[in-house]
Scaffold this active site. Sequence first.
Site, PDB file in Angstrom:
ATOM      1  N   LYS A   1      75.644  26.248  42.242  1.00 20.70           N
ATOM      2  CA  LYS A   1      76.133  25.528  43.409  1.00 20.70           C
ATOM      3  C   LYS A   1      75.255  25.886  44.599  1.00 20.70           C
ATOM      4  CE  LYS A   1      80.797  25.895  41.496  1.00 20.70           C
ATOM      5  NZ  LYS A   1      82.127  26.538  41.607  1.00 20.70           N
TER       6      LYS A   1
ATOM      7  N   ASN B   1      81.091  34.922  48.626  1.00 21.57           N
ATOM      8  CA  ASN B   1      80.881  34.332  49.948  1.00 21.57           C
ATOM      9  C   ASN B   1      81.953  34.763  50.941  1.00 21.57           C
ATOM     10  OD1 ASN B   1      78.482  32.375  49.563  1.00 21.57           O
ATOM     11  ND2 ASN B   1      79.775  32.009  47.776  1.00 21.57           N
TER      12      ASN B   1
ATOM     13  N   GLU C   1      75.467  32.737  47.737  1.00 19.56           N
ATOM     14  CA  GLU C   1      74.710  31.482  47.797  1.00 19.56           C
ATOM     15  C   GLU C   1      74.956  30.724  49.103  1.00 19.56           C
ATOM     16  OE1 GLU C   1      72.416  30.211  45.982  1.00 19.56           O
ATOM     17  OE2 GLU C   1      72.679  30.665  43.855  1.00 19.56           O
TER      18      GLU C   1
ATOM     19  N   GLY D   1      83.214  23.253  40.013  1.00 19.24           N
ATOM     20  CA  GLY D   1      84.661  23.352  40.151  1.00 19.24           C
ATOM     21  C   GLY D   1      85.131  24.789  40.246  1.00 19.24           C
TER      22      GLY D   1
ATOM     23  N   LYS E   1      81.277  24.388  49.775  1.00 20.21           N
ATOM     24  CA  LYS E   1      82.502  25.210  49.807  1.00 20.21           C
ATOM     25  C   LYS E   1      82.145  26.683  50.022  1.00 20.21           C
ATOM     26  CE  LYS E   1      82.122  27.104  45.547  1.00 20.21           C
ATOM     27  NZ  LYS E   1      82.343  28.505  45.098  1.00 20.21           N
TER      28      LYS E   1
ATOM     29  N   TRP F   1      78.483  34.569  36.116  1.00 22.27           N
ATOM     30  CA  TRP F   1      78.946  33.240  35.720  1.00 22.27           C
ATOM     31  C   TRP F   1      78.237  32.770  34.453  1.00 22.27           C
ATOM     32  CZ3 TRP F   1      82.903  30.469  35.645  1.00 22.27           C
ATOM     33  CH2 TRP F   1      82.875  29.082  35.475  1.00 22.27           C
TER      34      TRP F   1
ATOM     35  N   SER G   1      85.434  36.461  45.372  1.00 20.06           N
ATOM     36  CA  SER G   1      84.502  35.525  46.004  1.00 20.06           C
ATOM     37  C   SER G   1      83.409  36.271  46.768  1.00 20.06           C
ATOM     38  CB  SER G   1      85.249  34.603  46.965  1.00 20.06           C
ATOM     39  OG  SER G   1      84.343  33.851  47.747  1.00 20.06           O
TER      40      SER G   1
END
Length: 320
Positions: free
Chosen positions: A102, A250, A268, A131, A186, A11, A248
């Site tokens: 995040k 997660n 995370e 976001g 999230k 990221w 993703s």
Amino acid sequence: MNITLLGCGRWGSFIGWYLDKIGHKVKIWGLADAPQFIELKTTRKNNMLSFRESIEFTDNLEEAIASAEVIIISISSQALRSFMERLSKLDLKGKTIVLCMKGIEVATGKRLTEIVSEFITNETKLAIWVGPGHPQDFSNGIPNCMVIDSNDDEVKNFLIDEFSSELIRFYVGKDLIGSEIGAASKNTIGIAAGMLDGMHLSSLKGALMSRGTREIARLIKAMGGNELSAYGLCHLGDYEATLFSPYSHNRRYGEMLVKGEKFAQLAEGVDTTKALVFLGEKYNVDLPICKAVNKAILGEYTPKECLDELFLRSRKPEFY
């Protein structure tokens, strides 16, 4: 602007690439002995992007921030406190720090801006960038919407003007508590979604999305934020990228957890889930999804027991 990016994961490196692309002067800092940074500095490439000659790479932290007007931090959220201890020894006056991470500190339940605020004065401005969106999609030209939030209206409006493009449309955040808790949590819902995928029960993701958003909204409200933030881009708006995307971490962690496999990369949501359970107890908020996911992570629940806890609970009203 002169912008320094601290951190060169998937990221962070994308943000450097993006800000250079829209016309800013970008410097990317990384640890001298980190394989990821060595590869970037040597080849000016990673597995997604090629970095133009206009981007400077350095392993000298003091040099990296000396000329920076904006400092963007993109590292593991649990490493933020120790990193700020190092960064705060340098001159940060007149600079703006933007957190592009995040998470919630697992040891204290503190939001990331709360941690940074312990190390800076009011001469240093602070904002967050959260976001939906994956570097893989952005690098292929697929646009998305994101949020910049801060307790300083002038700072967030300035950053949105400087960072917006056809690739990313930024909205003005109005609730720093909700934006941070929503963005972090999230990832917990993403783990739960991966567990459903691993049990071949992906059709239950609709129910998970509905109940997950309501659960986090209750927590945000109890913490003093606006519960509607849970229904915005920081949380519900990020569900597609977190609950469904093959990129993703997660979601993938949850899927592999159910299958008894080890996920080798950073998810995370693991630490965030522990922190959310702590916050639920602190603010007396019922967080059934967070608690069930945490027990699954700790090995206290089998996938079947976790499913029963989430979907075979005692009768409750849908909204409370």
